[in-house]
Design a protein around this motif. Structure first.
Motif, PDB file in Angstrom:
ATOM      1  N   GLU A  48       0.820  -1.212   0.000  1.00  0.00           N
ATOM      2  CA  GLU A  48       0.000   0.000   0.000  1.00  0.00           C
ATOM      3  C   GLU A  48       0.853   1.260   0.000  1.00  0.00           C
ATOM      4  O   GLU A  48       0.476   2.266  -0.601  1.00  0.00           O
ATOM      5  CB  GLU A  48      -0.925   0.010   1.215  1.00  0.00           C
ATOM      6  N   MET A  49       1.990   1.229   0.679  1.00  0.00           N
ATOM      7  CA  MET A  49       2.829   2.420   0.793  1.00  0.00           C
ATOM      8  C   MET A  49       3.822   2.571  -0.363  1.00  0.00           C
ATOM      9  O   MET A  49       4.457   3.607  -0.490  1.00  0.00           O
ATOM     10  CB  MET A  49       3.576   2.398   2.127  1.00  0.00           C
ATOM     11  N   ARG A  50       3.951   1.526  -1.185  1.00  0.00           N
ATOM     12  CA  ARG A  50       4.883   1.580  -2.309  1.00  0.00           C
ATOM     13  C   ARG A  50       4.438   2.664  -3.286  1.00  0.00           C
ATOM     14  O   ARG A  50       3.266   2.733  -3.661  1.00  0.00           O
ATOM     15  CB  ARG A  50       4.909   0.220  -3.003  1.00  0.00           C
ATOM     16  N   PRO A  51       5.353   3.516  -3.696  1.00  0.00           N
ATOM     17  CA  PRO A  51       4.957   4.557  -4.650  1.00  0.00           C
ATOM     18  C   PRO A  51       4.583   3.929  -5.990  1.00  0.00           C
ATOM     19  O   PRO A  51       5.104   2.880  -6.360  1.00  0.00           O
ATOM     20  CB  PRO A  51       6.200   5.439  -4.772  1.00  0.00           C
ATOM     21  N   SER A  52       3.681   4.582  -6.690  1.00  0.00           N
ATOM     22  CA  SER A  52       3.299   4.062  -7.998  1.00  0.00           C
ATOM     23  C   SER A  52       4.481   4.197  -8.953  1.00  0.00           C
ATOM     24  O   SER A  52       5.304   5.106  -8.821  1.00  0.00           O
ATOM     25  CB  SER A  52       2.093   4.822  -8.528  1.00  0.00           C
ATOM     26  N   PRO A  53       4.591   3.291  -9.911  1.00  0.00           N
ATOM     27  CA  PRO A  53       5.727   3.355 -10.835  1.00  0.00           C
ATOM     28  C   PRO A  53       5.626   4.604 -11.705  1.00  0.00           C
ATOM     29  O   PRO A  53       4.522   5.106 -11.968  1.00  0.00           O
ATOM     30  CB  PRO A  53       5.577   2.085 -11.676  1.00  0.00           C
ATOM     31  N   PRO A  54       6.758   5.108 -12.167  1.00  0.00           N
ATOM     32  CA  PRO A  54       6.714   6.292 -13.032  1.00  0.00           C
ATOM     33  C   PRO A  54       6.054   5.949 -14.364  1.00  0.00           C
ATOM     34  O   PRO A  54       6.062   4.798 -14.797  1.00  0.00           O
ATOM     35  CB  PRO A  54       8.194   6.646 -13.223  1.00  0.00           C
ATOM     36  N   GLU A  55       5.487   6.956 -14.975  1.00  0.00           N
ATOM     37  CA  GLU A  55       4.817   6.724 -16.254  1.00  0.00           C
ATOM     38  C   GLU A  55       5.823   6.583 -17.392  1.00  0.00           C
ATOM     39  O   GLU A  55       5.613   5.824 -18.332  1.00  0.00           O
ATOM     40  CB  GLU A  55       3.852   7.880 -16.542  1.00  0.00           C
ATOM     41  N   TRP A  56       6.942   7.303 -17.285  1.00  0.00           N
ATOM     42  CA  TRP A  56       7.958   7.291 -18.332  1.00  0.00           C
ATOM     43  C   TRP A  56       9.352   7.162 -17.716  1.00  0.00           C
ATOM     44  O   TRP A  56       9.588   7.612 -16.602  1.00  0.00           O
ATOM     45  CB  TRP A  56       7.895   8.579 -19.153  1.00  0.00           C
ATOM     46  N   LEU A  57      10.265   6.584 -18.485  1.00  0.00           N
ATOM     47  CA  LEU A  57      11.640   6.410 -18.035  1.00  0.00           C
ATOM     48  C   LEU A  57      12.618   6.820 -19.133  1.00  0.00           C
ATOM     49  O   LEU A  57      12.358   6.598 -20.313  1.00  0.00           O
ATOM     50  CB  LEU A  57      11.911   4.934 -17.686  1.00  0.00           C
ATOM     51  N   LEU A  58      13.720   7.400 -18.709  1.00  0.00           N
ATOM     52  CA  LEU A  58      14.829   7.669 -19.612  1.00  0.00           C
ATOM     53  C   LEU A  58      15.971   6.737 -19.227  1.00  0.00           C
ATOM     54  O   LEU A  58      16.335   6.644 -18.064  1.00  0.00           O
ATOM     55  CB  LEU A  58      15.297   9.124 -19.506  1.00  0.00           C
ATOM     56  N   GLN A  59      16.510   6.033 -20.220  1.00  0.00           N
ATOM     57  CA  GLN A  59      17.628   5.126 -19.982  1.00  0.00           C
ATOM     58  C   GLN A  59      18.917   5.854 -20.322  1.00  0.00           C
ATOM     59  O   GLN A  59      19.092   6.330 -21.432  1.00  0.00           O
ATOM     60  CB  GLN A  59      17.496   3.871 -20.834  1.00  0.00           C
ATOM     61  N   TYR A  60      19.804   5.923 -19.335  1.00  0.00           N
ATOM     62  CA  TYR A  60      21.068   6.629 -19.518  1.00  0.00           C
ATOM     63  C   TYR A  60      22.163   5.661 -19.917  1.00  0.00           C
ATOM     64  O   TYR A  60      22.130   4.475 -19.595  1.00  0.00           O
ATOM     65  CB  TYR A  60      21.438   7.376 -18.227  1.00  0.00           C
ATOM     66  N   GLY A  61      23.170   6.205 -20.603  1.00  0.00           N
ATOM     67  CA  GLY A  61      24.306   5.406 -21.035  1.00  0.00           C
ATOM     68  C   GLY A  61      25.215   5.054 -19.871  1.00  0.00           C
ATOM     69  O   GLY A  61      24.966   5.408 -18.720  1.00  0.00           O
ATOM     70  N   ASN A  66      24.533  10.653 -21.117  1.00  0.00           N
ATOM     71  CA  ASN A  66      23.815  10.533 -22.387  1.00  0.00           C
ATOM     72  C   ASN A  66      22.571   9.670 -22.225  1.00  0.00           C
ATOM     73  O   ASN A  66      22.614   8.623 -21.597  1.00  0.00           O
ATOM     74  CB  ASN A  66      24.711   9.902 -23.458  1.00  0.00           C
ATOM     75  N   VAL A  67      21.498  10.123 -22.852  1.00  0.00           N
ATOM     76  CA  VAL A  67      20.258   9.346 -22.829  1.00  0.00           C
ATOM     77  C   VAL A  67      20.295   8.386 -24.006  1.00  0.00           C
ATOM     78  O   VAL A  67      20.465   8.791 -25.154  1.00  0.00           O
ATOM     79  CB  VAL A  67      19.027  10.274 -22.912  1.00  0.00           C
ATOM     80  N   ASP A  68      20.142   7.087 -23.715  1.00  0.00           N
ATOM     81  CA  ASP A  68      20.213   6.053 -24.758  1.00  0.00           C
ATOM     82  C   ASP A  68      18.852   5.659 -25.307  1.00  0.00           C
ATOM     83  O   ASP A  68      18.736   5.304 -26.468  1.00  0.00           O
ATOM     84  CB  ASP A  68      20.864   4.775 -24.199  1.00  0.00           C
TER      85      ASP A  68
END
Length: 118
Positions: A48-61, A66-68
């Motif tokens: 219940e206390m776990r934050p909701s997952p993010p809607e979007w993610l950026l994958q870094y190198g 750098n964003v991959d």
């Protein structure tokens, strides 16, 4: 009179021993049940206390600058990479406009309506 206990006394003694052992066993089981109920309540509270997952993610190198790639928040490939950070919709759209590759598994460009991104 005989020094030997009577059969009736032996049976009463045996009954007391059995009641004592059964009481101890029930007490132990009650303890195990209470421990499991406590653990289950802690698990539920954690979920219940776990934050909701993010809607979007950026994958870094590998250099972490750098964003991959761009991922949807629930993408399994992003979870496996270990190099992703949460991002806003605006950050993801900007990254896609600057040529950052969209994940081929979760297709965030499709979800955002940006199908012209290669």
């Amino acid at each position: 009179m005989s020094d030997q206990p009577s059969r009736l006394e032996l049976l009463r003694f045996a009954r007391r021993v059995v009641v004592q052992q059964a009481t101890a066993a029930v007490r132990q089981l009650d303890g195990w049940i209470a421990d499991e109920e406590r653990r289950e309540a802690e698990r539920r509270r954690g979920v219940e206390m776990r934050p909701s997952p993010p809607e979007w993610l950026l994958q870094y190198g590998l250099n972490r600058r750098n964003v991959d790639a761009v991922h949807a928040g629930d993408c399994w490939a992003a979870a496996k990479s270990g190099r992703c950070r949460p991002a806003s919709r605006e950050q993801v759209v900007e990254a896609l406009r600057h040529g950052v590759v969209a994940c081929v598994h979760c297709r965030p460009d499709t979800a955002l309506g940006m199908l012209d991104n290669p």
